[in-house]
Design a protein around this motif. Sequence first.
Motif, PDB file in Angstrom:
ATOM      1  N   GLY A 135       0.817  -1.211   0.000  1.00 54.32           N
ATOM      2  CA  GLY A 135       0.000   0.000   0.000  1.00 54.32           C
ATOM      3  C   GLY A 135       0.851   1.260   0.000  1.00 54.32           C
ATOM      4  O   GLY A 135       0.545   2.224  -0.704  1.00 54.32           O
ATOM      5  N   PHE A 136       1.940   1.262   0.801  1.00 52.34           N
ATOM      6  CA  PHE A 136       2.841   2.420   0.816  1.00 52.34           C
ATOM      7  C   PHE A 136       3.379   2.680  -0.584  1.00 52.34           C
ATOM      8  O   PHE A 136       3.386   3.812  -1.071  1.00 52.34           O
ATOM      9  CB  PHE A 136       4.022   2.174   1.763  1.00 52.34           C
ATOM     10  CG  PHE A 136       3.660   2.118   3.228  1.00 52.34           C
ATOM     11  CD1 PHE A 136       2.375   2.392   3.665  1.00 52.34           C
ATOM     12  CD2 PHE A 136       4.614   1.783   4.172  1.00 52.34           C
ATOM     13  CE1 PHE A 136       2.046   2.339   5.005  1.00 52.34           C
ATOM     14  CE2 PHE A 136       4.301   1.730   5.512  1.00 52.34           C
ATOM     15  CZ  PHE A 136       3.010   1.993   5.934  1.00 52.34           C
ATOM     16  N   LYS A 151       3.678   9.173  -2.175  1.00 51.61           N
ATOM     17  CA  LYS A 151       4.590   9.809  -3.130  1.00 51.61           C
ATOM     18  C   LYS A 151       5.993   9.215  -3.042  1.00 51.61           C
ATOM     19  O   LYS A 151       6.622   8.909  -4.054  1.00 51.61           O
ATOM     20  CB  LYS A 151       4.631  11.318  -2.870  1.00 51.61           C
ATOM     21  CG  LYS A 151       5.428  12.085  -3.912  1.00 51.61           C
ATOM     22  CD  LYS A 151       5.356  13.585  -3.669  1.00 51.61           C
ATOM     23  CE  LYS A 151       6.149  14.341  -4.732  1.00 51.61           C
ATOM     24  NZ  LYS A 151       6.106  15.804  -4.504  1.00 51.61           N
ATOM     25  N   TYR A 152       6.502   9.107  -1.835  1.00 47.48           N
ATOM     26  CA  TYR A 152       7.834   8.508  -1.639  1.00 47.48           C
ATOM     27  C   TYR A 152       7.692   7.137  -0.978  1.00 47.48           C
ATOM     28  O   TYR A 152       8.562   6.693  -0.235  1.00 47.48           O
ATOM     29  CB  TYR A 152       8.703   9.422  -0.781  1.00 47.48           C
ATOM     30  CG  TYR A 152       8.936  10.784  -1.416  1.00 47.48           C
ATOM     31  CD1 TYR A 152       9.809  10.918  -2.499  1.00 47.48           C
ATOM     32  CD2 TYR A 152       8.264  11.922  -0.967  1.00 47.48           C
ATOM     33  CE1 TYR A 152      10.022  12.156  -3.098  1.00 47.48           C
ATOM     34  CE2 TYR A 152       8.470  13.163  -1.555  1.00 47.48           C
ATOM     35  CZ  TYR A 152       9.344  13.275  -2.624  1.00 47.48           C
ATOM     36  OH  TYR A 152       9.549  14.490  -3.216  1.00 47.48           O
ATOM     37  N   ALA A 212       9.158   2.183   1.942  1.00 47.25           N
ATOM     38  CA  ALA A 212       8.982   0.738   2.109  1.00 47.25           C
ATOM     39  C   ALA A 212      10.321   0.007   2.142  1.00 47.25           C
ATOM     40  O   ALA A 212      10.541  -0.878   2.978  1.00 47.25           O
ATOM     41  CB  ALA A 212       8.111   0.196   0.981  1.00 47.25           C
ATOM     42  N   ILE A 213      11.239   0.399   1.240  1.00 50.48           N
ATOM     43  CA  ILE A 213      12.562  -0.244   1.200  1.00 50.48           C
ATOM     44  C   ILE A 213      13.342   0.045   2.483  1.00 50.48           C
ATOM     45  O   ILE A 213      13.999  -0.841   3.051  1.00 50.48           O
ATOM     46  CB  ILE A 213      13.346   0.224  -0.041  1.00 50.48           C
ATOM     47  CG1 ILE A 213      12.677  -0.309  -1.314  1.00 50.48           C
ATOM     48  CG2 ILE A 213      14.807  -0.233   0.024  1.00 50.48           C
ATOM     49  CD1 ILE A 213      13.247   0.246  -2.609  1.00 50.48           C
ATOM     50  N   VAL A 256       5.067   4.188  12.050  1.00 53.88           N
ATOM     51  CA  VAL A 256       3.902   4.912  12.579  1.00 53.88           C
ATOM     52  C   VAL A 256       3.444   5.973  11.587  1.00 53.88           C
ATOM     53  O   VAL A 256       2.249   6.110  11.307  1.00 53.88           O
ATOM     54  CB  VAL A 256       4.228   5.562  13.947  1.00 53.88           C
ATOM     55  CG1 VAL A 256       2.991   6.292  14.487  1.00 53.88           C
ATOM     56  CG2 VAL A 256       4.698   4.515  14.951  1.00 53.88           C
ATOM     57  N   LEU A 257       4.406   6.716  11.024  1.00 52.94           N
ATOM     58  CA  LEU A 257       4.067   7.768  10.065  1.00 52.94           C
ATOM     59  C   LEU A 257       3.383   7.182   8.828  1.00 52.94           C
ATOM     60  O   LEU A 257       2.427   7.765   8.295  1.00 52.94           O
ATOM     61  CB  LEU A 257       5.339   8.516   9.651  1.00 52.94           C
ATOM     62  CG  LEU A 257       5.145   9.659   8.634  1.00 52.94           C
ATOM     63  CD1 LEU A 257       4.235  10.743   9.202  1.00 52.94           C
ATOM     64  CD2 LEU A 257       6.495  10.246   8.229  1.00 52.94           C
ATOM     65  N   GLY A 258       3.845   6.031   8.383  1.00 52.79           N
ATOM     66  CA  GLY A 258       3.278   5.394   7.203  1.00 52.79           C
ATOM     67  C   GLY A 258       1.789   5.123   7.333  1.00 52.79           C
ATOM     68  O   GLY A 258       1.002   5.448   6.434  1.00 52.79           O
ATOM     69  N   ILE A 259       1.366   4.567   8.463  1.00 51.85           N
ATOM     70  CA  ILE A 259      -0.055   4.236   8.638  1.00 51.85           C
ATOM     71  C   ILE A 259      -0.890   5.501   8.830  1.00 51.85           C
ATOM     72  O   ILE A 259      -2.054   5.558   8.412  1.00 51.85           O
ATOM     73  CB  ILE A 259      -0.270   3.229   9.797  1.00 51.85           C
ATOM     74  CG1 ILE A 259      -1.687   2.636   9.731  1.00 51.85           C
ATOM     75  CG2 ILE A 259      -0.020   3.860  11.142  1.00 51.85           C
ATOM     76  CD1 ILE A 259      -1.976   1.848   8.488  1.00 51.85           C
TER      77      ILE A 259
END
Length: 424
Positions: free
Chosen positions: A83-84, A89-90, A95-96, A376-379
């Motif tokens: 999903g990320f 955008k980045y 994810a990597i 945390v920021l991703g979700i």
Amino acid sequence: MEASAPNKSFLKKILAVILGFGPGIFAIGYTIGTGSVTSMIVAGSKFNMELLWVLLLSCIFSGVLMFAYGNYALLTGDTALFGFKKHLKYGKALAILIIIGITFGQWNSLMGILGISSNIIYEILAINFDGLGAYKYETVLAIAVIIIVTFYLLMLVGKYTFFEKILVVFVTLMGFSFILSLCFVQPLPLDVVKGLIPTIPDVPGGKMLVAAFVGTTMASATFLSRPLFVKGKGWTIKNLNQQKKDSITAAMLIFVISGVIMAVAAGALYYQGKEVTQVLDMANTLEPVAGKWAVTIFFFGALSAGLSSIFPCLLIAPLLVADYQSGTLDTSSRQFRVITGIACFVALIGPAFGANPVEVQILSQVFNVFVLPAVVLGIILMLSSKKVMKDYKTSTGVYIGLYAALFFALVISYTGIVALLEYF
């Protein structure tokens, strides 16, 4: 005959509750391994219950993050990293970065887990076979090889439900063992209350343990893997309420079991002025007050904790890579066999070089905190996107919990950096 019927019915209910665990059992397996056991025992022996507040906050935020990631998976049908990559955008770079950071931390943990588990089995054998004392290194290494090869072979034939059932057994044994240990020793009630007041011990190693606590309790791998395990369980949008209960139950059990381990160490060692530096020190936590039986019970709990963590730690790298690629995990693929095989070799590094597994484990938990803010920021970004979530709106309470978790993660990451600079 009539009297035994209610007992059977009660036992069936308990068994049904244990076997009814969902993906939360993996959360407990990831979280309460030998890393958690080691951190809790060292903290309890050094600082009494002073760091209980760190454990409480970590478990609250863990529950919020498990709930958020689980809901995201059920509502969108996507897994986390996939999903990320698809929506942010980045997202590809994020994810990597997360894959590299979590794999590094988990494989380091695996070294400590295997080292401690092998040493525990060695100590059990050494009690019964006097001649083994002269061959500690060789015996520990041989045990480590046998354990990791056995788990690797099980990984090749297993499916989600198979792993889940094994984890249920290990986690149940671990929980009962440590709770039984608490019957022998307890900390003072006032010390437990004081432990809920936020303070960081101003002594060498204090910051390190705070970071290790969060690294092992707010494990990034737990949250990122949850969507895949939710899908593996076969849950759909109809299971939202079940997913919520599973997250809350897992977070509560993590707090209770971890708190019990810390309390056992505080009651048995802190008041006597003893600290833990070697594996045998952990095993001897209860011996002064309860004799050899207590040592056996504690050994059994610690060993169950270690074995319950090996499966999740071996699974994490192929799971994250599969998540990034397509959002599905194929345990029969060549990619899965190769990545888990590499993880097995990495796990043997600690025992092969005779490293102190207690130190390795504490350090590995500290490394785990550095990728936590990104997770945390991703979700938060995913749940905030109308394009991703469509008509579903996340509640204000969950957002407050997530932003508080992000702030907490940033503070602990800084604490971890300071702790490592002091250590090296």
